[in-house]
Scaffold this motif. Structure first.
Motif, PDB file in Angstrom:
ATOM      1  N   VAL A  62     -10.419  48.719 -55.905  1.00 13.48           N
ATOM      2  CA  VAL A  62      -9.457  47.645 -56.168  1.00 13.48           C
ATOM      3  C   VAL A  62      -8.084  48.047 -55.625  1.00 13.48           C
ATOM      4  O   VAL A  62      -7.390  47.225 -54.997  1.00 13.48           O
ATOM      5  CB  VAL A  62      -9.388  47.315 -57.682  1.00 13.48           C
ATOM      6  CG1 VAL A  62      -8.244  46.356 -57.983  1.00 13.48           C
ATOM      7  CG2 VAL A  62     -10.713  46.727 -58.164  1.00 13.48           C
ATOM      8  N   ILE A  63      -7.690  49.296 -55.855  1.00 13.58           N
ATOM      9  CA  ILE A  63      -6.392  49.781 -55.358  1.00 13.58           C
ATOM     10  C   ILE A  63      -6.339  49.684 -53.836  1.00 13.58           C
ATOM     11  O   ILE A  63      -5.322  49.258 -53.270  1.00 13.58           O
ATOM     12  CB  ILE A  63      -6.096  51.209 -55.862  1.00 13.58           C
ATOM     13  CG1 ILE A  63      -5.797  51.171 -57.372  1.00 13.58           C
ATOM     14  CG2 ILE A  63      -4.926  51.842 -55.096  1.00 13.58           C
ATOM     15  CD1 ILE A  63      -5.706  52.538 -58.033  1.00 13.58           C
ATOM     16  N   GLN A  64      -7.434  50.030 -53.156  1.00 13.13           N
ATOM     17  CA  GLN A  64      -7.477  49.903 -51.687  1.00 13.13           C
ATOM     18  C   GLN A  64      -7.228  48.449 -51.266  1.00 13.13           C
ATOM     19  O   GLN A  64      -6.497  48.193 -50.304  1.00 13.13           O
ATOM     20  CB  GLN A  64      -8.833  50.348 -51.144  1.00 13.13           C
ATOM     21  CG  GLN A  64      -9.041  51.835 -51.128  1.00 13.13           C
ATOM     22  CD  GLN A  64     -10.449  52.201 -50.638  1.00 13.13           C
ATOM     23  OE1 GLN A  64     -11.334  51.349 -50.511  1.00 13.13           O
ATOM     24  NE2 GLN A  64     -10.642  53.477 -50.358  1.00 13.13           N
ATOM     25  N   ASN A  65      -7.827  47.524 -52.008  1.00 10.94           N
ATOM     26  CA  ASN A  65      -7.630  46.102 -51.699  1.00 10.94           C
ATOM     27  C   ASN A  65      -6.183  45.677 -51.931  1.00 10.94           C
ATOM     28  O   ASN A  65      -5.618  44.906 -51.146  1.00 10.94           O
ATOM     29  CB  ASN A  65      -8.578  45.229 -52.521  1.00 10.94           C
ATOM     30  CG  ASN A  65     -10.024  45.379 -52.082  1.00 10.94           C
ATOM     31  OD1 ASN A  65     -10.310  45.664 -50.925  1.00 10.94           O
ATOM     32  ND2 ASN A  65     -10.937  45.195 -53.014  1.00 10.94           N
ATOM     33  N   LEU A  66      -5.584  46.184 -53.011  1.00 12.41           N
ATOM     34  CA  LEU A  66      -4.174  45.865 -53.296  1.00 12.41           C
ATOM     35  C   LEU A  66      -3.255  46.445 -52.218  1.00 12.41           C
ATOM     36  O   LEU A  66      -2.305  45.795 -51.789  1.00 12.41           O
ATOM     37  CB  LEU A  66      -3.778  46.381 -54.685  1.00 12.41           C
ATOM     38  CG  LEU A  66      -4.397  45.627 -55.867  1.00 12.41           C
ATOM     39  CD1 LEU A  66      -4.261  46.433 -57.153  1.00 12.41           C
ATOM     40  CD2 LEU A  66      -3.774  44.252 -56.016  1.00 12.41           C
ATOM     41  N   VAL A  67      -3.552  47.651 -51.775  1.00 12.02           N
ATOM     42  CA  VAL A  67      -2.771  48.277 -50.704  1.00 12.02           C
ATOM     43  C   VAL A  67      -2.895  47.448 -49.417  1.00 12.02           C
ATOM     44  O   VAL A  67      -1.907  47.244 -48.710  1.00 12.02           O
ATOM     45  CB  VAL A  67      -3.218  49.740 -50.472  1.00 12.02           C
ATOM     46  CG1 VAL A  67      -2.611  50.315 -49.195  1.00 12.02           C
ATOM     47  CG2 VAL A  67      -2.843  50.611 -51.666  1.00 12.02           C
ATOM     48  N   ALA A  68      -4.098  46.940 -49.152  1.00 12.17           N
ATOM     49  CA  ALA A  68      -4.310  46.120 -47.953  1.00 12.17           C
ATOM     50  C   ALA A  68      -3.482  44.833 -48.002  1.00 12.17           C
ATOM     51  O   ALA A  68      -2.980  44.378 -46.986  1.00 12.17           O
ATOM     52  CB  ALA A  68      -5.794  45.797 -47.792  1.00 12.17           C
ATOM     53  N   ILE A  69      -3.338  44.263 -49.191  1.00 16.04           N
ATOM     54  CA  ILE A  69      -2.502  43.065 -49.337  1.00 16.04           C
ATOM     55  C   ILE A  69      -1.045  43.430 -49.087  1.00 16.04           C
ATOM     56  O   ILE A  69      -0.319  42.717 -48.424  1.00 16.04           O
ATOM     57  CB  ILE A  69      -2.678  42.416 -50.730  1.00 16.04           C
ATOM     58  CG1 ILE A  69      -4.105  41.889 -50.885  1.00 16.04           C
ATOM     59  CG2 ILE A  69      -1.666  41.289 -50.937  1.00 16.04           C
ATOM     60  CD1 ILE A  69      -4.456  41.464 -52.295  1.00 16.04           C
TER      61      ILE A  69
END
Length: 189
Positions: A25-32
């Protein structure tokens, strides 16, 4: 890349006991990106949801937006060990040099996990100003803290630690500590 509308749903998914799920989830947030920061700051302040809170702190560090730094610094003093842990990880990910003084205070934390993560953070940030405190951790009761203190002494070139490193090399009951001491002694010459 996901759009901003997914951010609240992603933050809600941080309410997990699974490190793997939270890290994904953190990786996805970083991508945003930085548009997630205001919502993550709000989530990191919500004491009603401890899991979301701690993972939000780490996500803020991974994103690296300095707007989150004051919150991360404040969280280093939280009564909950997991909050302190994820705050120090966040500052480490952010490589926030202005937080070194506060991170150094965690070298005296009651939790060995906090002490070792504070050492990792100082190594990651690359600040040797706490080398005297780092050197003291060569005699820590927790072997993994002693091992990481050896590594930190090598990274920071703490020549004053040679005597203690030799002692660890000869007498420490943990092989990992003896190996780390030997490697650092080789670096220090």
């Amino acid at each position: 890349m996901k759009n901003k509308t997914n951010t609240p749903d992603l933050i809600e998914k941080l309410d997990t006991s699974s490190d793997k799920i939270a890290e994904k989830v953190i990786q996805n947030l970083v991508a945003i990106g930085k548009s997630t920061v205001p919502l993550l700051i709000k989530a990191a302040k919500n004491k009603e949801s401890p899991r979301v809170r701690k993972w939000s702190l780490q996500a803020l560090g991974a994103i690296g937006d300095k707007r989150a730094a004051p919150l991360l610094i404040k969280a280093l003093k939280d009564e909950r060990m997991t909050v302190r842990l994820h705050a120090v990880k966040g500052l480490s990910l952010m490589k926030y040099k202005k937080g070194v003084k506060e991170i150094s205070l965690l070298l005296k934390d009651e939790s060995g996990g906090i002490r070792v993560n504070a050492l990792y953070a100082l190594i990651q940030i690359g600040d040797s100003s706490a080398s005297t405190q780092v050197q003291k951790l060569l005699s820590d009761p927790k072997w993994y803290v002693r091992q990481t203190a050896c590594v930190a002494c090598g990274k920071f070139g703490v020549v004053k630690s040679k005597k203690m490193l030799i002692q660890l090399l000869k007498t420490d009951e943990r092989k990992a500590v003896r190996v780390a001491a030997a490697e650092v002694l080789e670096i220090l010459g």
